[in-house]
Scaffold this motif. Sequence first.
Motif, mmCIF file in Angstrom:
data_model
loop_
_atom_site.group_PDB
_atom_site.id
_atom_site.type_symbol
_atom_site.label_atom_id
_atom_site.label_comp_id
_atom_site.label_asym_id
_atom_site.label_seq_id
_atom_site.Cartn_x
_atom_site.Cartn_y
_atom_site.Cartn_z
ATOM 1 N N GLU A 171 1.431 26.981 -33.270
ATOM 2 C CA GLU A 171 1.768 26.724 -34.772
ATOM 3 C C GLU A 171 3.278 27.036 -34.913
ATOM 4 O O GLU A 171 3.576 28.239 -33.955
ATOM 5 N N ARG A 172 4.522 26.119 -34.811
ATOM 6 C CA ARG A 172 5.441 26.637 -34.967
ATOM 7 C C ARG A 172 6.385 25.656 -36.549
ATOM 8 O O ARG A 172 5.483 24.505 -37.017
ATOM 9 N N LEU A 173 6.914 27.333 -36.760
ATOM 10 C CA LEU A 173 7.573 26.681 -38.622
ATOM 11 C C LEU A 173 8.586 26.094 -38.774
ATOM 12 O O LEU A 173 9.254 25.410 -37.438
ATOM 13 N N ALA A 174 8.698 24.842 -39.169
ATOM 14 C CA ALA A 174 9.417 23.175 -39.076
ATOM 15 C C ALA A 174 11.055 24.006 -39.164
ATOM 16 O O ALA A 174 11.089 24.900 -40.464
ATOM 17 N N HIS A 175 11.811 23.724 -39.203
ATOM 18 C CA HIS A 175 13.183 24.307 -39.664
ATOM 19 C C HIS A 175 13.413 25.413 -39.083
ATOM 20 O O HIS A 175 14.741 25.584 -40.013
ATOM 21 N N GLN A 176 13.469 25.827 -38.388
ATOM 22 C CA GLN A 176 13.506 27.491 -37.382
ATOM 23 C C GLN A 176 15.409 27.553 -37.073
ATOM 24 O O GLN A 176 15.967 25.998 -37.095
ATOM 25 N N PRO A 177 16.105 28.202 -36.973
ATOM 26 C CA PRO A 177 17.301 27.599 -36.611
ATOM 27 C C PRO A 177 17.484 27.435 -35.388
ATOM 28 O O PRO A 177 16.660 27.876 -34.763
ATOM 29 N N VAL A 178 18.527 26.683 -34.723
ATOM 30 C CA VAL A 178 18.939 26.482 -33.699
ATOM 31 C C VAL A 178 19.172 27.547 -32.343
ATOM 32 O O VAL A 178 18.109 26.942 -31.318
ATOM 33 N N ALA A 179 19.351 28.795 -32.790
ATOM 34 C CA ALA A 179 19.257 29.848 -32.322
ATOM 35 C C ALA A 179 17.617 30.224 -31.614
ATOM 36 O O ALA A 179 17.112 30.899 -30.308
#
Length: 182
Positions: A171-179
């Motif tokens: 799973e990957r959280l949405a809205h992660q910083p671009v970095a």
Amino acid sequence: MLLRQATMADLPQIETIISDGRDLLAKQNIDQWQGTYPDMSILVDDIEQGFTVVLEEDGEILGTTAVIPGVDPLYVDINGEWLTKDTPYVALHRVAVSSRHHGRGLANELLTQIFNLVDQSETIQSIRIDTHPDNLGMQHVIKKAGFTETGRVKLVGATKNNGDVDDFAYERLAHQPVAARV
């Protein structure tokens, strides 16, 4: 490169990419996609429901995946724990890129563009994906894209002999910083 929703006119190119993916997995002795899955009826249904997206460049489809919103029945039971609970997510299934363009980072580009699309939503909180335990290449792509391994999900009839397999779930959280992106 452009990410867009697939149409039925894209089906022949999508089918070729899926077939190439099946052949590559077979050459690596990975028992993923070696039975009837994913068959033509699944690919058609994905397109008709508006789930399939394609990565396109100069009129050629370079990659494809199904982006499925809502509760995914495959992900209800997990031997582990999802990062999010009872929040809206999308599931990615049938990720494949053109064998004619391997080595260009297309899987990463496909995922990055999906992240950009998901980040435009105020409701989607995460993205879920799974892959076969022997598919080290896809595991690398998934982890590099910022997904966290959360456990195992059982896929019934997913192998050549219609046997079950416990896929790795991520799973990957949405809205992660671009970095934190690919």
